[in-house]
Design a protein around this motif. Sequence first.
Motif, PDB file in Angstrom:
ATOM      1  N   LEU A 225     -62.964  64.590  53.887  1.00 61.58           N
ATOM      2  CA  LEU A 225     -63.731  65.776  53.481  1.00 61.58           C
ATOM      3  C   LEU A 225     -63.623  66.008  51.974  1.00 61.58           C
ATOM      4  CD1 LEU A 225     -62.928  68.214  56.432  1.00 61.58           C
ATOM      5  CD2 LEU A 225     -65.079  67.025  55.971  1.00 61.58           C
ATOM      6  N   ARG A 226     -62.434  65.745  51.407  1.00 63.77           N
ATOM      7  CA  ARG A 226     -62.271  65.882  49.959  1.00 63.77           C
ATOM      8  C   ARG A 226     -63.132  64.851  49.234  1.00 63.77           C
ATOM      9  NH1 ARG A 226     -57.191  65.663  49.865  1.00 63.77           N
ATOM     10  NH2 ARG A 226     -57.002  63.397  49.603  1.00 63.77           N
ATOM     11  N   THR A 227     -63.121  63.619  49.737  1.00 65.16           N
ATOM     12  CA  THR A 227     -63.957  62.576  49.139  1.00 65.16           C
ATOM     13  C   THR A 227     -65.431  62.921  49.280  1.00 65.16           C
ATOM     14  OG1 THR A 227     -62.331  60.817  49.469  1.00 65.16           O
ATOM     15  CG2 THR A 227     -64.630  60.154  49.338  1.00 65.16           C
ATOM     16  N   ARG A 228     -65.816  63.474  50.414  1.00 65.99           N
ATOM     17  CA  ARG A 228     -67.216  63.877  50.626  1.00 65.99           C
ATOM     18  C   ARG A 228     -67.643  64.908  49.578  1.00 65.99           C
ATOM     19  NH1 ARG A 228     -68.672  66.530  56.309  1.00 65.99           N
ATOM     20  NH2 ARG A 228     -67.877  64.498  57.019  1.00 65.99           N
TER      21      ARG A 228
ATOM     22  N   THR B 133     -80.714  58.834  32.175  1.00 62.77           N
ATOM     23  CA  THR B 133     -79.652  59.369  31.327  1.00 62.77           C
ATOM     24  C   THR B 133     -78.310  58.891  31.869  1.00 62.77           C
ATOM     25  OG1 THR B 133     -80.970  61.342  30.855  1.00 62.77           O
ATOM     26  CG2 THR B 133     -78.584  61.477  30.442  1.00 62.77           C
ATOM     27  N   PRO B 134     -77.480  58.254  31.057  1.00 63.80           N
ATOM     28  CA  PRO B 134     -76.185  57.766  31.565  1.00 63.80           C
ATOM     29  C   PRO B 134     -75.318  58.919  32.061  1.00 63.80           C
ATOM     30  CG  PRO B 134     -76.716  56.760  29.454  1.00 63.80           C
ATOM     31  CD  PRO B 134     -77.707  57.861  29.665  1.00 63.80           C
ATOM     32  N   PRO B 135     -74.596  58.727  33.156  1.00 63.60           N
ATOM     33  CA  PRO B 135     -73.737  59.787  33.690  1.00 63.60           C
ATOM     34  C   PRO B 135     -72.524  60.030  32.788  1.00 63.60           C
ATOM     35  CG  PRO B 135     -73.378  57.749  34.882  1.00 63.60           C
ATOM     36  CD  PRO B 135     -74.542  57.496  33.969  1.00 63.60           C
ATOM     37  N   GLN B 136     -72.012  61.246  32.831  1.00 64.16           N
ATOM     38  CA  GLN B 136     -70.853  61.637  32.038  1.00 64.16           C
ATOM     39  C   GLN B 136     -69.612  61.698  32.921  1.00 64.16           C
ATOM     40  OE1 GLN B 136     -71.068  62.004  28.625  1.00 64.16           O
ATOM     41  NE2 GLN B 136     -73.128  61.207  29.028  1.00 64.16           N
ATOM     42  N   GLN B 137     -68.587  60.922  32.581  1.00 66.96           N
ATOM     43  CA  GLN B 137     -67.367  60.909  33.372  1.00 66.96           C
ATOM     44  C   GLN B 137     -66.718  62.287  33.451  1.00 66.96           C
ATOM     45  OE1 GLN B 137     -65.501  58.133  35.213  1.00 66.96           O
ATOM     46  NE2 GLN B 137     -65.183  60.199  35.950  1.00 66.96           N
ATOM     47  N   SER B 138     -66.839  63.070  32.383  1.00 65.31           N
ATOM     48  CA  SER B 138     -66.201  64.392  32.344  1.00 65.31           C
ATOM     49  C   SER B 138     -66.785  65.357  33.364  1.00 65.31           C
ATOM     50  CB  SER B 138     -66.335  64.989  30.937  1.00 65.31           C
ATOM     51  OG  SER B 138     -67.703  65.103  30.568  1.00 65.31           O
ATOM     52  N   ALA B 139     -67.966  65.036  33.907  1.00 64.65           N
ATOM     53  CA  ALA B 139     -68.620  65.928  34.869  1.00 64.65           C
ATOM     54  C   ALA B 139     -68.211  65.641  36.307  1.00 64.65           C
ATOM     55  CB  ALA B 139     -70.139  65.817  34.740  1.00 64.65           C
ATOM     56  N   CYS B 140     -67.407  64.607  36.535  1.00 62.22           N
ATOM     57  CA  CYS B 140     -67.101  64.175  37.896  1.00 62.22           C
ATOM     58  C   CYS B 140     -65.613  63.916  38.084  1.00 62.22           C
ATOM     59  CB  CYS B 140     -67.878  62.896  38.231  1.00 62.22           C
ATOM     60  SG  CYS B 140     -69.672  63.010  37.952  1.00 62.22           S
ATOM     61  N   HIS B 141     -65.112  64.200  39.278  1.00 59.21           N
ATOM     62  CA  HIS B 141     -63.725  63.896  39.614  1.00 59.21           C
ATOM     63  C   HIS B 141     -63.512  62.396  39.809  1.00 59.21           C
ATOM     64  CE1 HIS B 141     -63.477  68.242  40.493  1.00 59.21           C
ATOM     65  NE2 HIS B 141     -62.172  68.088  40.370  1.00 59.21           N
ATOM     66  N   LEU B 142     -64.476  61.729  40.440  1.00 60.28           N
ATOM     67  CA  LEU B 142     -64.344  60.319  40.763  1.00 60.28           C
ATOM     68  C   LEU B 142     -64.581  59.451  39.527  1.00 60.28           C
ATOM     69  CD1 LEU B 142     -66.288  60.286  44.161  1.00 60.28           C
ATOM     70  CD2 LEU B 142     -63.798  60.163  43.849  1.00 60.28           C
ATOM     71  N   LEU B 143     -63.703  58.474  39.313  1.00 57.39           N
ATOM     72  CA  LEU B 143     -63.869  57.543  38.206  1.00 57.39           C
ATOM     73  C   LEU B 143     -64.936  56.503  38.555  1.00 57.39           C
ATOM     74  CD1 LEU B 143     -60.128  56.880  37.263  1.00 57.39           C
ATOM     75  CD2 LEU B 143     -61.720  58.492  36.206  1.00 57.39           C
ATOM     76  N   PHE B 144     -65.695  56.077  37.552  1.00 56.93           N
ATOM     77  CA  PHE B 144     -66.771  55.134  37.819  1.00 56.93           C
ATOM     78  C   PHE B 144     -67.053  54.249  36.602  1.00 56.93           C
ATOM     79  CE2 PHE B 144     -68.805  59.145  36.459  1.00 56.93           C
ATOM     80  CZ  PHE B 144     -69.508  58.707  35.348  1.00 56.93           C
TER      81      PHE B 144
ATOM     82  N   GLN C 121     -64.423  54.442  42.010  1.00 62.81           N
ATOM     83  CA  GLN C 121     -63.055  54.181  42.462  1.00 62.81           C
ATOM     84  C   GLN C 121     -62.573  55.267  43.402  1.00 62.81           C
ATOM     85  OE1 GLN C 121     -60.293  51.991  39.991  1.00 62.81           O
ATOM     86  NE2 GLN C 121     -58.964  53.799  39.952  1.00 62.81           N
ATOM     87  N   ALA C 122     -61.905  54.871  44.459  1.00 59.77           N
ATOM     88  CA  ALA C 122     -61.335  55.826  45.408  1.00 59.77           C
ATOM     89  C   ALA C 122     -60.361  56.760  44.675  1.00 59.77           C
ATOM     90  CB  ALA C 122     -60.625  55.083  46.533  1.00 59.77           C
ATOM     91  N   PRO C 123     -60.254  58.000  45.123  1.00 63.05           N
ATOM     92  CA  PRO C 123     -59.511  59.008  44.349  1.00 63.05           C
ATOM     93  C   PRO C 123     -58.000  58.983  44.491  1.00 63.05           C
ATOM     94  CG  PRO C 123     -60.470  60.021  46.292  1.00 63.05           C
ATOM     95  CD  PRO C 123     -60.969  58.599  46.269  1.00 63.05           C
ATOM     96  N   GLN C 124     -57.487  58.353  45.534  1.00 67.85           N
ATOM     97  CA  GLN C 124     -56.058  58.494  45.822  1.00 67.85           C
ATOM     98  C   GLN C 124     -55.326  57.157  45.741  1.00 67.85           C
ATOM     99  OE1 GLN C 124     -55.278  60.411  49.549  1.00 67.85           O
ATOM    100  NE2 GLN C 124     -53.064  60.338  49.317  1.00 67.85           N
ATOM    101  N   PRO C 125     -54.259  57.066  44.939  1.00 75.45           N
ATOM    102  CA  PRO C 125     -53.475  55.827  44.896  1.00 75.45           C
ATOM    103  C   PRO C 125     -52.798  55.565  46.242  1.00 75.45           C
ATOM    104  CG  PRO C 125     -52.970  57.252  43.024  1.00 75.45           C
ATOM    105  CD  PRO C 125     -53.765  58.073  43.985  1.00 75.45           C
TER     106      PRO C 125
END
Length: 270
Positions: free
Chosen positions: A112-115, A18-29, A74-78
């Motif tokens: 820890l936030r990324t983890r 089942t393809p993952p849903q972007q809306s369910a995750c903080h991290l962009l992919f 993608q990493a979460p922080q610019p």
Amino acid sequence: MKDINVQTPPTAPRNKATPPQQSACHLLFDYKPSSDGIDLNLLILLHGLGDTKTPFSALGPKLNLAQTATIAVQAPQPVPYMEDSYQWFPSFDFLTGNLLPPSNPERMKGMLRTRKWMAELLQHMVSVCGFAPSNIFFFGFSQGGSVALDTVLFGDIPNLGGVVSISGYLLEEQEKEKKVGTGYGGYILVTQGEKDGLVGSKASAEKKFKAIQRFCSPSAETSQIFITNKDHTMAHSEGEWRVIHTFFSKYLARRNIQLENMSDVYLVNP
């Protein structure tokens, strides 16, 4: 003599995840199913400091790994003052522009936030998309490799398949963390340039690798390969890619579709 129980084999597992849903995750992919139509394994690709998911999204299909879907994260922080540039945890001093030292607590706070957000993504890939944790592997460069190692060694999802880290190690601060249970029991490959000025000398790299091994169980299979005439760069030589592909061909799971489709195959249990 023991009785023999002959059974019709269970229904073959589904081919498509089942393809993952972007809306369910903080991290962009960027998610791409396997090119051969069988999403048995999942390869998570993590870019290095200052990059984006875009190059790794293109890399996933080029690896052409059998029965393996890919997801570039993608990493979460610019990175401050840099366009289209991201980091997995705070890396620079705002005032001087220098890399933050291990003594700066912001590095570990960011890790820890990324983890936490990696655990969120993984839980989604397991519970919703249907991937088994043991069939989930990571490929990370530099800071992305550090995140991959952090995820399998200290994350909330146990028994993940394995990691290929290109010039990426644990943060120095992480060496103080507690070993989780008996340690990680999967597969780890670290490739390291002999001329890597960022990591340092060969002795320094070997010390960093031993820090990884301390968090592994005796059953884990770990290896560190040094690449001649290479600095702190992504894999690009034929020799290094051969090492990487050998790792994946050895440890990625594989279904025998031809055998599954044979109508005269039965399951025999004593």
